[in-house]
Design an enzyme around this catalytic site. Sequence first.
Site, PDB file in Angstrom:
ATOM      1  N   ASP A 185       0.965  -1.051   0.000  1.00  0.00           N
ATOM      2  CA  ASP A 185      -0.069   0.193   0.137  1.00  0.00           C
ATOM      3  C   ASP A 185       0.807   1.230  -0.081  1.00  0.00           C
ATOM      4  O   ASP A 185       1.880   1.228   0.871  1.00  0.00           O
ATOM      5  CB  ASP A 185      -0.925  -0.042   1.257  1.00  0.00           C
ATOM      6  CG  ASP A 185      -1.714   1.109   1.325  1.00  0.00           C
ATOM      7  OD1 ASP A 185      -2.886   1.132   0.827  1.00  0.00           O
ATOM      8  OD2 ASP A 185      -1.433   2.290   1.913  1.00  0.00           O
ATOM      9  N   ASN A 193      -2.538  12.544  -3.210  1.00  0.00           N
ATOM     10  CA  ASN A 193      -3.558  12.921  -4.390  1.00  0.00           C
ATOM     11  C   ASN A 193      -4.225  14.484  -4.256  1.00  0.00           C
ATOM     12  O   ASN A 193      -4.240  15.157  -5.244  1.00  0.00           O
ATOM     13  CB  ASN A 193      -4.469  12.056  -4.649  1.00  0.00           C
ATOM     14  CG  ASN A 193      -4.486  11.339  -5.854  1.00  0.00           C
ATOM     15  OD1 ASN A 193      -3.719  11.595  -6.705  1.00  0.00           O
ATOM     16  ND2 ASN A 193      -5.160  10.123  -5.843  1.00  0.00           N
ATOM     17  N   HIS A 198      -4.377  14.498  -9.120  1.00  0.00           N
ATOM     18  CA  HIS A 198      -4.661  13.080  -9.718  1.00  0.00           C
ATOM     19  C   HIS A 198      -3.521  12.810 -10.784  1.00  0.00           C
ATOM     20  O   HIS A 198      -3.228  11.882 -10.692  1.00  0.00           O
ATOM     21  CB  HIS A 198      -6.069  12.945 -10.203  1.00  0.00           C
ATOM     22  CG  HIS A 198      -7.099  12.941  -9.142  1.00  0.00           C
ATOM     23  ND1 HIS A 198      -7.280  12.139  -8.310  1.00  0.00           N
ATOM     24  CD2 HIS A 198      -7.944  13.853  -8.638  1.00  0.00           C
ATOM     25  CE1 HIS A 198      -7.999  12.253  -7.413  1.00  0.00           C
ATOM     26  NE2 HIS A 198      -8.484  13.399  -7.552  1.00  0.00           N
ATOM     27  N   ASP A 202      -1.170   9.504 -10.466  1.00  0.00           N
ATOM     28  CA  ASP A 202      -1.257   8.485 -11.538  1.00  0.00           C
ATOM     29  C   ASP A 202       0.281   8.117 -11.728  1.00  0.00           C
ATOM     30  O   ASP A 202       0.727   6.907 -11.784  1.00  0.00           O
ATOM     31  CB  ASP A 202      -1.852   8.661 -12.693  1.00  0.00           C
ATOM     32  CG  ASP A 202      -3.269   8.802 -12.686  1.00  0.00           C
ATOM     33  OD1 ASP A 202      -4.134   8.344 -11.752  1.00  0.00           O
ATOM     34  OD2 ASP A 202      -4.111   9.250 -13.671  1.00  0.00           O
ATOM     35  N   GLU A 229      -4.339   2.238  -4.663  1.00  0.00           N
ATOM     36  CA  GLU A 229      -3.048   2.443  -4.282  1.00  0.00           C
ATOM     37  C   GLU A 229      -2.202   1.166  -3.854  1.00  0.00           C
ATOM     38  O   GLU A 229      -1.378   1.099  -3.238  1.00  0.00           O
ATOM     39  CB  GLU A 229      -2.599   3.746  -3.413  1.00  0.00           C
ATOM     40  CG  GLU A 229      -3.133   3.323  -1.933  1.00  0.00           C
ATOM     41  CD  GLU A 229      -4.491   3.841  -1.686  1.00  0.00           C
ATOM     42  OE1 GLU A 229      -4.791   4.146  -0.796  1.00  0.00           O
ATOM     43  OE2 GLU A 229      -5.254   3.815  -2.740  1.00  0.00           O
TER      44      GLU A 229
END
Length: 315
Positions: A185, A193, A198, A202, A229
């Site tokens: 994780d 984020n 975003h 990514d 994630e």
Amino acid sequence: MEAMRILLVDDVHLERMQLAMRLQRLGHIVEAVASGQEAIDKYPLFDPDLILLDVSMPDMSGTEVAEKIRIKHPDWIPIIFLSGHDEPEMIATAIDMGGDDYLVKPVNKIVLAAKLKAMQRIAHMRHQLKETSEKLEQANELLSQQVNEDGLTQLANRRYLDQKLTELLAWHGRNNFPMTMIMIDVDHFKLFNDHYGHLEGDRCLQAVADELRKNFSRAGELAARYGGEEFVVLLSNCDKTRAVRECERLKDGIQRLEIPHSKSLTSDIVTVSQGMVSWVPTGLETAENMYEIVDKVLYKAKEQGRNRFVAAEFT
């Protein structure tokens, strides 16, 4: 119509050379050999569109050569037998043994030219079919890749992960071998984020995925995106001792990326938490059951401060 690649097989030197010259004058590429064994050896190298094959040869008959080629090379190539005999029984036997046509020697020029025109049409259709098959195969491979691949990270997706985990559980259970499952994780990813946006989120996930791919691309290893994630790594025939080393290696590799994370509550760069389970499956486990177990172990790593891994005591 395009030229054909013709493999000519005849043990009589003069007849072989004369026929080869006639074929070349008709615009074809000719490889002329003197024996059946030469023809068998030359076939994969020359990749012919047509074989002209003498029936009677001292080392191996034409029908034997045809049979061996048909067995060794399943791709169909037309074979025309050549013979000085025109008995119906011999023609029927030659066709039964893998031939597609039959020419009586000395070969009539008009008949030869007509037969070759027919063979050219067949060769052209065969090339088109082969090209279409190759394109279809490429399309199927691409489709399979798209079905099994996560669009953002290009790692295996959840669907493929579920399938491979189920297979590995069964295989390791049957063979009594250890396997390892690691759930990863990205620490405080929501904060990342929210702060960086975003698109940067990514890019962060893609960078983590690249590191996973770099670390786990050997045979028996699978890195996949579990969702959001979270990622999962499956390691075949891997005990706890090796698994600990792999977790350490991944932890260090992510830190070396030095992706800034000013809003992290753990570090000023992106880090990951890992939950790891190594065990010898019984074959009775389910994928869902193992996800639950490794997720609980991952939660312990988060409780203990993140940027670490925790190994489960699982038997």
